[in-house]
Write a protein that holds these residues in place. Structure first.
Motif, PDB file in Angstrom:
ATOM      1  N   PHE A  78      12.873   4.135   1.528  1.00  0.00           N
ATOM      2  CA  PHE A  78      12.091   5.062   0.716  1.00  0.00           C
ATOM      3  C   PHE A  78      12.011   4.566  -0.731  1.00  0.00           C
ATOM      4  N   GLY A  79      13.111   4.091  -1.271  1.00  0.00           N
ATOM      5  CA  GLY A  79      13.122   3.546  -2.628  1.00  0.00           C
ATOM      6  C   GLY A  79      12.213   2.341  -2.766  1.00  0.00           C
ATOM      7  N   ILE A  80      12.241   1.471  -1.783  1.00  0.00           N
ATOM      8  CA  ILE A  80      11.383   0.282  -1.808  1.00  0.00           C
ATOM      9  C   ILE A  80       9.913   0.679  -1.741  1.00  0.00           C
ATOM     10  N   VAL A  81       9.589   1.679  -0.940  1.00  0.00           N
ATOM     11  CA  VAL A  81       8.208   2.155  -0.850  1.00  0.00           C
ATOM     12  C   VAL A  81       7.746   2.710  -2.200  1.00  0.00           C
ATOM     13  N   MET A  82       8.607   3.481  -2.887  1.00  0.00           N
ATOM     14  CA  MET A  82       8.236   4.010  -4.202  1.00  0.00           C
ATOM     15  C   MET A  82       8.044   2.882  -5.219  1.00  0.00           C
ATOM     16  N   VAL A  83       8.894   1.873  -5.161  1.00  0.00           N
ATOM     17  CA  VAL A  83       8.752   0.724  -6.056  1.00  0.00           C
ATOM     18  C   VAL A  83       7.435   0.003  -5.770  1.00  0.00           C
ATOM     19  N   ILE A  98      17.371   3.516  -6.642  1.00  0.00           N
ATOM     20  CA  ILE A  98      16.635   2.251  -6.545  1.00  0.00           C
ATOM     21  C   ILE A  98      15.410   2.290  -7.460  1.00  0.00           C
ATOM     22  N   TYR A  99      14.642   3.380  -7.396  1.00  0.00           N
ATOM     23  CA  TYR A  99      13.439   3.482  -8.212  1.00  0.00           C
ATOM     24  C   TYR A  99      13.784   3.554  -9.705  1.00  0.00           C
ATOM     25  N   GLY A 100      14.789   4.336 -10.047  1.00  0.00           N
ATOM     26  CA  GLY A 100      15.176   4.478 -11.447  1.00  0.00           C
ATOM     27  C   GLY A 100      15.646   3.170 -12.052  1.00  0.00           C
ATOM     28  N   VAL A 101      16.475   2.428 -11.323  1.00  0.00           N
ATOM     29  CA  VAL A 101      16.956   1.138 -11.809  1.00  0.00           C
ATOM     30  C   VAL A 101      15.787   0.152 -11.909  1.00  0.00           C
ATOM     31  N   PHE A 102      14.903   0.173 -10.907  1.00  0.00           N
ATOM     32  CA  PHE A 102      13.727  -0.697 -10.972  1.00  0.00           C
ATOM     33  C   PHE A 102      12.896  -0.390 -12.217  1.00  0.00           C
ATOM     34  N   PHE A 103      12.637   0.892 -12.480  1.00  0.00           N
ATOM     35  CA  PHE A 103      11.814   1.276 -13.626  1.00  0.00           C
ATOM     36  C   PHE A 103      12.465   0.830 -14.925  1.00  0.00           C
TER      37      PHE A 103
END
Length: 179
Positions: A18-23, A93-98
């Motif tokens: 799910f995190g990868i999809v949001m990224v 995952i999304y927060g760290v990516f952002f």
């Protein structure tokens, strides 16, 4: 012999996916220069995907994966654990990516703030410049990693709690107790 999947393994797998999809959604929008602030249809689509459709789909997927490996049994509590844990992992995952993205592309936040200012002025021409500046300062402060990551996790966990409750009521099948 079938290998039993644990709740933790299910949470990690579905949450990471799910995190990868949001990224990927973010990256595709950025690369194609599709801006949710100026393109309201795209913004609505992303919000529907990230807060309604995808959380339900990944929660359903995780609950069914766990149920299948647990001899067809899953409780409401187990479904809620999967949903909230998955939301926390995906948000992390999304927060760290952002945060990394804004570190690599330092002009992203100022450009975003300017787009938000422009859209706000178009939609609310009666706002004073002080009101607009105050809202932009609040928004910019919210994008600091020490606020962004925990708040993203909390918001997504709350959304997943609701989806987990709905999915749990649908898929639950309690294991019979033997006396």
């Amino acid at each position: 012999m079938e290998q039993k999947t644990t709740i933790g393994k299910t949470i990690l797998q579905c949450g990471a996916l799910f995190g990868i999809v949001m990224v990927l959604e973010f990256v595709i929008g950025y690369v194609l220069n599709i801006d949710p602030q100026t393109n309201q249809t795209y913004g609505l689509l992303i919000n529907l995907l990230n807060f309604l459709i995808l959380p339900f789909v990944f929660c359903w997927m995780g609950a069914n994966q766990f149920k299948t490996s647990n001899n067809g049994f899953i409780s409401l509590g187990e479904t809620l654990k999967i949903a909230v844990g998955m939301g926390a992992i995906a948000s992390l995952i999304y927060g760290v990516f952002f945060w990394v993205f804004t570190f690599i592309f330092p002009d992203f936040i100022p450009e975003l703030m300017e787009k938000v200012r422009s859209v706000t002025l178009q939609q609310n021409p009666n706002l004073s410049s002080a009101q607009i500046e105050m809202s932009l300062q609040f928004m910019e402060k919210f994008m600091e990693p020490y606020i962004l990551i925990p708040s993203t996790i909390l918001i997504n966990c709350f959304v997943e709690l609701i989806h987990g409750l709905v999915v749990g009521l649908i898929v639950k099948k309690e294991q019979p107790h033997s006396f």
